[in-house]
Design an enzyme around this catalytic site. Structure first.
Site, PDB file in Angstrom:
ATOM      1  N   HIS A 149      -4.275   6.768 -10.180  1.00  0.00           N
ATOM      2  CA  HIS A 149      -2.975   6.800  -9.500  1.00  0.00           C
ATOM      3  C   HIS A 149      -2.240   5.459  -9.669  1.00  0.00           C
ATOM      4  O   HIS A 149      -1.069   5.421 -10.073  1.00  0.00           O
ATOM      5  CB  HIS A 149      -3.198   7.105  -8.014  1.00  0.00           C
ATOM      6  CG  HIS A 149      -1.946   7.211  -7.204  1.00  0.00           C
ATOM      7  ND1 HIS A 149      -1.522   8.400  -6.657  1.00  0.00           N
ATOM      8  CD2 HIS A 149      -1.024   6.280  -6.835  1.00  0.00           C
ATOM      9  CE1 HIS A 149      -0.395   8.207  -6.005  1.00  0.00           C
ATOM     10  NE2 HIS A 149      -0.073   6.920  -6.083  1.00  0.00           N
ATOM     11  N   GLU A 150      -2.947   4.369  -9.389  1.00  0.00           N
ATOM     12  CA  GLU A 150      -2.308   3.053  -9.473  1.00  0.00           C
ATOM     13  C   GLU A 150      -2.068   2.638 -10.926  1.00  0.00           C
ATOM     14  O   GLU A 150      -1.092   1.937 -11.222  1.00  0.00           O
ATOM     15  CB  GLU A 150      -3.158   2.006  -8.750  1.00  0.00           C
ATOM     16  CG  GLU A 150      -3.459   2.340  -7.287  1.00  0.00           C
ATOM     17  CD  GLU A 150      -2.227   2.635  -6.454  1.00  0.00           C
ATOM     18  OE1 GLU A 150      -1.122   2.165  -6.830  1.00  0.00           O
ATOM     19  OE2 GLU A 150      -2.349   3.333  -5.437  1.00  0.00           O
ATOM     20  N   HIS A 153       1.227   3.995 -11.965  1.00  0.00           N
ATOM     21  CA  HIS A 153       2.314   3.114 -11.522  1.00  0.00           C
ATOM     22  C   HIS A 153       2.460   1.912 -12.460  1.00  0.00           C
ATOM     23  O   HIS A 153       3.575   1.517 -12.820  1.00  0.00           O
ATOM     24  CB  HIS A 153       2.039   2.610 -10.099  1.00  0.00           C
ATOM     25  CG  HIS A 153       2.250   3.633  -9.042  1.00  0.00           C
ATOM     26  ND1 HIS A 153       3.271   4.542  -9.071  1.00  0.00           N
ATOM     27  CD2 HIS A 153       1.557   3.882  -7.889  1.00  0.00           C
ATOM     28  CE1 HIS A 153       3.219   5.314  -7.999  1.00  0.00           C
ATOM     29  NE2 HIS A 153       2.182   4.932  -7.271  1.00  0.00           N
TER      30      HIS A 153
END
Length: 247
Positions: A149-150, A153
């Site tokens: 997820h990160e 980003h």
């Protein structure tokens, strides 16, 4: 017959009487002191383990020490899982590869294990890199989804030059991260208490993107977050780069 008397010298060896019960040796004062010290050490050790018998100051010291030991154990586990996932997770290694191809000189040193608030599992900052909340993971798989997820980003920031102050930019990256990371897979949703059978994945992506945008300092309320997510929904949900399809 001689009447001469035989003579003998008296014995010079001292005669020692056997000691009576009243005269038996008693333990020395040094032995007593040693036993008392040993007992006191045992008492303090038992009190430290159980918390019973400690003063308020000692209770606070004991709790502080236990918290530090727990935090250290969580950090060690987080770092161990991080290093393993960087080597063995297909999704993590895939994202790291594409980040480097996009010009990001990213290594494990840009991913940090730290204690966080209990409501978080991770975060991304262009200045600080990726945060993994060492006290927020219930499994290695959970941590893997958070890392991906990160990393999404980070990929968006590198590839698309995201303006994180823009709510629509932020919303798009949140939609993509929730969609691509495994954060909305069925097993995760069941654990959260969501059991929908139709459009479960899309509902999860939308809900979690809205929650993330709500934390933006310029957002303020749910309605504003929902508006930002709705405006980018179609295009950002379809954008699976660098994956060919949803992970």
């Amino acid at each position: 017959m001689s009447n001469e008397a035989s003579s003998s010298k008296p014995s010079t060896a001292p005669v020692v009487a056997a000691p009576s019960k009243l005269e038996q040796p008693t333990p020395s004062s040094s032995t007593n002191a040693r036993d008392e010290r040993a007992f006191e050490r045992w008492r303090k050790s038992a009190a430290w383990l159980t918390g019973i018998g400690l003063s308020p100051e000692e209770q606070a010291q004991r709790q502080s020490q236990r918290d530090l030991q727990k935090e250290e154990a969580q950090w060690i586990r987080c770092e161990k899982w991080k290093e393993e996932l960087l080597k063995t997770s297909p999704a993590v290694t895939f994202m790291m590869k594409h980040l480097r191809a996009s010009g990001a000189n990213v290594t494990g040193d840009h991913i940090h294990c730290q204690p966080c608030q209990l409501t978080r599992a991770g975060g991304f900052s262009p200045e600080s890199g990726i945060l993994l909340c060492q006290d927020g993971f219930w499994s290695k798989s959970h941590m893997e989804d958070t890392m991906v997820h990160e990393l999404v980003h980070m990929y968006d920031h590198t590839k698309f030059k995201v303006d994180w102050k823009d709510l629509r930019h932020h919303a798009c990256s949140e939609v993509r991260a929730a969609n691509l990371s495994g954060d909305c897979k069925w097993s995760r949703e069941i654990r959260r208490g969501f059991y929908t059978f139709s459009k479960q994945h899309q509902d999860c992506v939308r809900r979690r993107a809205v929650l993330s945008v709500m934390s933006h300092p310029d957002c303020g309320d749910q309605a504003k977050a929902e508006k930002a997510v709705n405006e980018v929904w179609e295009s950002c949900l379809k954008d699976t780069r660098p994956f060919d399809e949803i992970y």
